[in-house]
Design a protein around this motif. Structure first.
Motif: not given
Ligand code: ADP
Length: 196
Positions: A3-7, A71-90
């Motif tokens: 997931l990603l959190l956009l806020a 960090v994302v690569v490592e998390a993707a290989a494990e239980g997934g990720y909750i991205l908080d504040g990334f990405p923030r630009t196009l």
């Protein structure tokens, strides 16, 4: 789950990110925290990051990608990720999509937490009065909200077009926001749905 959190600042993405990570078993990756840690580590890079964060300006995309990608690569290989504040630009969103494609994964949802600007400002000023972060000052708060409106906010139509935007009202108590996010996610048929 991915997931990603956009806020905007003050919407509670840190709080919700932690809760969603506990709930789903995915890793909470908070861009601002990782950049602050890199800033504390010092050196030329650390000083550069400190200056951007203190002004409430976005840290340049290449620095953000250098810090976040491993960090994302490592998390993707494990239980997934909750991205908080990334990405923030196009450009960050494009780079994140390319990275996901390279890793053979897809994003399940982009959760957009929205609240009126007056509510966000009040929350951040409250946090400041409780000793909050050094960028929780009235003028810097105003600038961070403006940066969101002008730059990061463009990711709302971007993820809407991709069919994965989930907009949730963040002007509610934290437990209600969490419950809303969880019920919206449970209603999606996620490819990685086993995590739910
Ligand atoms: P907030 O959303 O309340 O501003 P964060 O901790 O997410 O708090 O971000 C704090 C600061 O860190 C931002 O103002 C910016 O300087 C930097 N930052 C965080 N994430 C990014 C990103 N993805 N791209 C560029 N800068 C970022």
């Amino acid at each position: 789950m991915r997931l990603l959190l956009l806020a905007p600042p003050g919407a509670g993405k840190g709080t919700q990110g932690e809760r969603l990570a506990d709930w789903s078993g995915a890793r909470h990756i908070a861009a601002g925290d990782l950049l602050r840690a890199q800033a504390r580590a010092g050196g030329a890079l650390g000083q550069q990051i400190t200056a951007y964060q203190a002004r409430g300006d976005l840290v340049p995309d290449q620095i953000v990608l250098d810090v976040l990608t491993p960090v994302v690569v490592e998390a993707a290989a494990e239980g997934g990720y909750i991205l908080d504040g990334f990405p923030r630009t196009l450009p960050q969103a494009t780079a994140a999509a390319e990275l996901a494609a390279r890793l053979g994964v897809t994003l399940d949802a982009a959760i957009y937490l929205y609240a009126p600007e007056a509510v966000l400002t009040r929350r951040l000023l409250d946090r400041a009065s409780q000793g909050g972060r050094s960028d929780d000052k009235a003028d810097v708060i105003r600038h961070r909200l403006q940066v969101f409106a002008e730059t990061t906010g463009l990711l709302v139509p971007y993820y809407t077009e991709r069919g994965i935007l989930v907009a949730v009202d963040a002007d509610q108590p934290p437990d209600s926001v969490t419950a809303d996010i969880q019920s919206r996610l449970s209603g999606l048929s996620l490819p990685g749905g086993a995590h739910l």
